[in-house]
Scaffold this active site. Structure first.
Site, PDB file in Angstrom:
ATOM      1  CG  ASP A  29      32.524  34.834 -60.054  1.00 31.30           C
ATOM      2  OD1 ASP A  29      33.110  34.829 -61.135  1.00 31.30           O
ATOM      3  OD2 ASP A  29      32.941  35.222 -58.959  1.00 31.30           O
ATOM      4  CB  ILE A  30      31.847  36.287 -65.550  1.00 31.67           C
ATOM      5  CG1 ILE A  30      31.269  36.206 -66.811  1.00 31.67           C
ATOM      6  CG2 ILE A  30      33.223  36.714 -65.331  1.00 31.67           C
ATOM      7  CD1 ILE A  30      29.959  36.121 -67.360  1.00 31.67           C
ATOM      8  CG  HIS A  93      32.996  41.067 -54.421  1.00 29.03           C
ATOM      9  ND1 HIS A  93      33.908  41.915 -54.646  1.00 29.03           N
ATOM     10  CD2 HIS A  93      33.878  40.035 -54.526  1.00 29.03           C
ATOM     11  CE1 HIS A  93      35.063  41.641 -55.017  1.00 29.03           C
ATOM     12  NE2 HIS A  93      34.868  40.274 -55.057  1.00 29.03           N
ATOM     13  CG  HIS A  95      33.461  35.101 -53.597  1.00 36.11           C
ATOM     14  ND1 HIS A  95      33.527  35.135 -55.190  1.00 36.11           N
ATOM     15  CD2 HIS A  95      34.123  36.216 -53.309  1.00 36.11           C
ATOM     16  CE1 HIS A  95      34.661  35.649 -55.578  1.00 36.11           C
ATOM     17  NE2 HIS A  95      34.809  36.444 -54.864  1.00 36.11           N
TER      18      HIS A  95
END
Ligand code: AMP
Length: 133
Positions: A29-30, A93, A95
């Site tokens: 994750d950015i 998605h 996490h």
């Protein structure tokens, strides 16, 4: 129109890949809540995770399990949290977040910042671990 995550899978947008197989892809994750915060996505684009068909969803969780095992071998933590939000990007998605305390999964708190070389270093370590399991 393909999602930003489909563009990542296609290599049209760069990402810090940590795992891949025929059906799934995982990358950092950015805007991470924690070092090693990873997203697991299906290559077949579906917006809402609970619209994914049963077999594919089961396989996605098994893939996420192997990614989590890889992360926890690289990033010191108590365990890996698995959460689904999905309010921002319309491509399902999961996490995966290294967890030491409950506030580590507080999505409302400010995100961490790493430079490109730090992201690269984390991703390569997790990818190497994933490929060795
Ligand atoms: P949500 O849809 O609410 O689960 O949030 C989407 C997540 O995707 C956020 O944590 C973002 O930081 C992350 N994100 C969005 N764009 C990218 C990207 N290009 N590369 C990596 N992570 C991203």
């Amino acid at each position: 129109m393909s999602s930003i995550f489909s563009k990542i899978i296609a290599g049209e947008i760069p990402s810090y890949k940590v795992a891949e197989d025929d059906s799934f892809f995982a990358f950092l994750d950015i805007n991470p809540l924690k070092k090693g915060h990873t997203l697991v996505i299906p290559k077949k684009e579906v917006d809402y995770i609970f619209d994914i068909d049963d077999m594919q969803l089961a396989e996605m969780v098994v893939f996420a399990k192997k990614v989590a095992k890889s992360i926890e071998k690289v990033i010191p933590c108590k365990r890996i949290a698995m959460t689904v939000i999905g309010l921002e990007v319309p491509h399902a998605h999961i996490h995966l977040i290294p967890l030491d305390e409950i506030n580590d999964v507080n999505f409302a708190k400010p995100k961490l910042q790493f430079d490109r070389s730090e992201f690269n270093e984390i991703a390569i370590k997790i990818l190497d671990m994933f490929n060795s399991l």
